[in-house]
Design an enzyme around this catalytic site. Structure first.
Site, short mmCIF file in Angstrom:
data_model
loop_
_atom_site.label_atom_id
_atom_site.label_comp_id
_atom_site.label_asym_id
_atom_site.label_seq_id
_atom_site.Cartn_x
_atom_site.Cartn_y
_atom_site.Cartn_z
N HIS A 170 9.29 17.19 -7.31
CA HIS A 170 9.89 16.94 -8.63
C HIS A 170 11.22 16.23 -8.37
O HIS A 170 11.89 16.53 -7.38
CB HIS A 170 10.25 18.22 -9.37
CG HIS A 170 9.13 19.16 -9.65
ND1 HIS A 170 8.65 20.05 -8.73
CD2 HIS A 170 8.41 19.39 -10.79
CE1 HIS A 170 7.68 20.78 -9.27
NE2 HIS A 170 7.51 20.39 -10.52
N ASP A 186 13.96 18.52 -7.28
CA ASP A 186 13.79 19.23 -6.00
C ASP A 186 14.52 18.47 -4.90
O ASP A 186 15.07 19.04 -3.97
CB ASP A 186 12.32 19.23 -5.52
CG ASP A 186 11.36 19.86 -6.48
OD1 ASP A 186 11.80 20.66 -7.32
OD2 ASP A 186 10.15 19.53 -6.38
C1 XUL Z 1 3.79 25.27 -12.21
C2 XUL Z 1 3.20 24.19 -11.40
C3 XUL Z 1 4.09 23.02 -11.16
C4 XUL Z 1 3.39 21.72 -11.17
C5 XUL Z 1 4.30 20.52 -11.07
O1 XUL Z 1 2.95 26.35 -12.42
O2 XUL Z 1 2.09 24.28 -10.95
O3 XUL Z 1 4.74 23.23 -9.94
O4 XUL Z 1 2.47 21.63 -10.13
O5 XUL Z 1 5.30 20.52 -12.01
#
Ligand code: XUL
Ligand code: CO
Length: 446
Positions: free
Chosen positions: A108, A111
Site C-alpha cells: 500500500h 506502507d
Molecule cells: C484486508 C486486506 C488488505 C488488502 C489490500 O483484509 O486483505 O490487506 O489485501 O488492501
C-alpha cells in the site's frame, strides 16, 4: 532472482538465500516441497504461483492488537526521520524478499512511504520512495505483483473513500489512487488492487446505499481511464470482503463483485483478487469463491492466508492446511492458472512469534503448503478419476433431449412433457465421501 539486496545494515544476518533441501531436511530455513524450477503440469512452480511478500504484514506490523502494543521490534523502524525510516524499511523488504525467493512483492502507498495530510508533501515523499523501490527491484529482480492505496486507515476515511458522503474526502481518495497508479506504471506492476475496507456502512438509516455504490462505480471508471491514459497495462483487481472494518462492505464476495462489475461495464478491465480468509468470513469455502470467479473468467489473483475456524474475524494466518491448498489448486489449475496474478501472502505471524526468523519460517511453510497442494491437485487431475466422475454426472445433458435443453431447443411445455417418461428413476450417488477419500489418497501418495 538476480542477487540478494543488502542495504546500509543487514537485518537478517543469520539467514542465507533460502534453498530447496527436500522433505528430510532439519533446516527450518529451507524448503521441503517448494522447488522453484520443478515442473508440474508443464510449468515451473515459480511460474504457477508467482508468490509475493506483503509489505504491510511483514515489514510494518509489529504485532499490536486492540488490547496491547506490538511485541516484535523491527530494527528498520528505529529512525526518527520518516523518509530515512522508509528507506531502511525498503532495505529490509528487499533483503528479506531476495533471500526468501518470492519473485514478487505487494504494498500500500503508506506502507512504503510516509503519509502526510498535505497532498503535496505526501506526493513528494512517494516519488522519492518509488525511486528507491525501483532501484531495489532492478538490483534483485524482485517484481511488483500489485500495489494499492490505503483508503481505510486515516480517520478521514471513517465513512469510506469513494463512497464517502462528503465529496471532499472522495477527492483525497482520488488523489491517492492517482499517485499510486503513477507508481504502478513506474514500477511495472502486473496489477493494481482496490480493497474497499470502508466502502460500506454501519447504519442504513444514515446511508444512501444506491448513491454510494454509484459513486464507487464512477470512481473506478475514472481511475481505470486515468491508469490507461498514463500507460498502465496491468489488470485492475477488486478484493472482496464481506465485513471488517465496515459492518456491511459493498464488495461482499466474488458473486456480488461480479454482479457489480457487470452492471457498470467494468468487467473488461477488472478481475478479482480473492483472499481465503475473506471468503470464509462470507460463509464460503475459499474454493467456492475461486470457482465463482473462474467461471466468470475473472479469477485475477490470490491473497493466500487462512482464518481460524473457532473465531469469526480476519486472523490472516499463514496457509498451512494441505487439504485447503489442494482444493485451491484444483480450482486454479482447472481455470488454466493464475495468469498475471499471483499468490500474495496477505498473512501475519502470531503476536507471540517474535523472532525475525519467524517471518521467514512462516513464508517457507506457506510456500511448502501450496507446493504440496499443487502437486496433489495435479495428481488428482492426471489420475482422471474425479474428472471422469464429474463429466459422467452430467452426461444426461450430452445428447438427446438433455442436449436440446442446453441448446435452448426445447420449449417449457416440451420439457414438462418429458416428465411422463421419466418416472421411477434410479438416480446416481453424488459420492462425496469417495471424493474426500480420493483427495486424502492423493495427498498421501508418493
Ligand atoms: C484486508 C486486506 C488488505 C488488502 C489490500 O483484509 O486483505 O490487506 O489485501 O488492501
Ligand atoms: Co488481502
Amino acid at each position: 532472482m538476480k542477487s540478494i539486496w543488502t542495504g546500509k545494515r543487514t537485518y537478517f544476518p543469520t539467514v542465507k538465500a533460502v534453498a530447496y533441501e527436500g522433505p528430510a531436511t532439519d533446516n527450518p530455513l529451507a524448503f521441503r516441497f517448494y522447488k522453484a524450477d520443478q515442473k508440474v503440469a508443464g510449468k515451473t512452480m515459480e511460474e504457477h504461483f508467482r508468490f509475493a511478500t506483503a509489505y504491510w504484514h511483514t515489514f510494518c506490523n509489529e504485532g499490536s492488537d486492540p488490547f496491547g502494543p506490538g511485541t516484535r521490534v523491527f530494527p528498520w523502524n528505529d529512525n526518527k526521520d520518516p523518509l530515512e525510516a522508509a528507506r531502511d524499511k525498503a532495505d529490509a523488504a528487499f533483503e528479506f524478499t531476495s533471500k526468501l525467493g518470492t519473485p514478487f512483492y505487494c504494498f500500500h502507498d503508506v506502507d512504503a512511504s510516509p503519509d502526510h495530510d498535505d497532498p503535496a508533501v505526501y506526493e513528494k515523499n512517494f516519488h522519492v520512495v518509488i525511486k528507491w523501490l525501483k532501484e531495489r527491484q532492478e538490483a534483485t529482480g524482485v517484481k511488483l505483483l500489485w500495489n494499492t492505496s490505503n483508503l481505510f486507515s486515516h480517520p478521514r476515511y471513517r465513512n469510506g473513500a469513494a463512497t464517502n458522503p462528503d465529496f471532499r474526502v472522495v477527492t483525497r481518495g482520488a488523489f491517492q489512487v492517482k499517485t499510486s497508479l503513477e507508481a504502478s506504471v513506474e514500477l511495472g506492476a502486473s496489477n493494481y488492487v482496490f480493497w474497499g475496507g470502508r466502502e460500506g456502512y454501519s447504519s442504513l438509516w444514515n446511508t444512501n446505499m444506491k448513491r454510494e455504490q454509484e459513486h464507487m462505480a464512477r470512481f473506478l471508471m475514472m481511475a481505470r481511464d486515468y491508469g490507461r491514459s498514463i500507460g498502465f497495462k496491468g489488470v485492475y483487481l477488486i478484493e472482496p470482503k464481506p465485513m471488517e472494518p465496515s459492518k456491511h462492505q459493498y464488495d461482499f464476495d466474488a458473486a456480488t463483485v461480479i454482479g457489480f462489475l457487470r452492471a457498470h461495464g467494468l468487467d473488461k478491465d477488472f478481475k478479482l483478487n480473492l483472499e481465503a480468509n475473506h471468503a470464509t468470513l462470507a460463509g464460503h469455502e475459499f474454493a467456492h469463491d475461486l470457482q465463482v470467479a473462474a467461471d466468470a473468467g475473472l479469477l485475477g489473483s490470490i491473497d493466500a492466508n487462512r482464518g481460524d475456524p473457532q473465531n469469526g474475524w480476519d486472523t490472516d494466518q499463514f496457509p498451512n492446511d494441505l487439504y485447503e491448498t489442494t482444493k485451491a489448486m484444483l480450482v486454479t489449475l482447472g481455470a488454466g492458472g493464475i495468469g498475471h496474478g499471483g499468490f500474495n501472502f496477505d498473512a501475519k505471524v502470531r503476536r507471540s512469534s517474535t523472532d525475525l526468523t519467524d517471518l521467514f519460517e512462516a513464508h517457507i511453510a506457506g510456500m511448502d503448503a501450496f507446493a504440496v497442494g499443487l502437486v496433489t491437485a495435479d495428481r488428482i487431475r492426471s489420475q482422471g478419476k474425479l474428472g471422469k466422475f464429474l463429466s459422467e454426472r452430467y452426461a444426461s445433458f450430452d445428447s438427446g433431449a438433455g442436449a436440446d435443453f442446453e441448446k435452448g431447443k426445447l420449449d417449457f411445455k416440451a420439457l414438462a412433457a418429458l416428465a411422463h417418461s421419466n418416472q421411477n428413476l434410479h438416480l446416481a450417488s453424488g459420492k462425496e465421501e469417495w471424493i474426500e477419500a480420493l483427495i486424502n489418497q492423493a495427498l498421501l501418495a508418493k
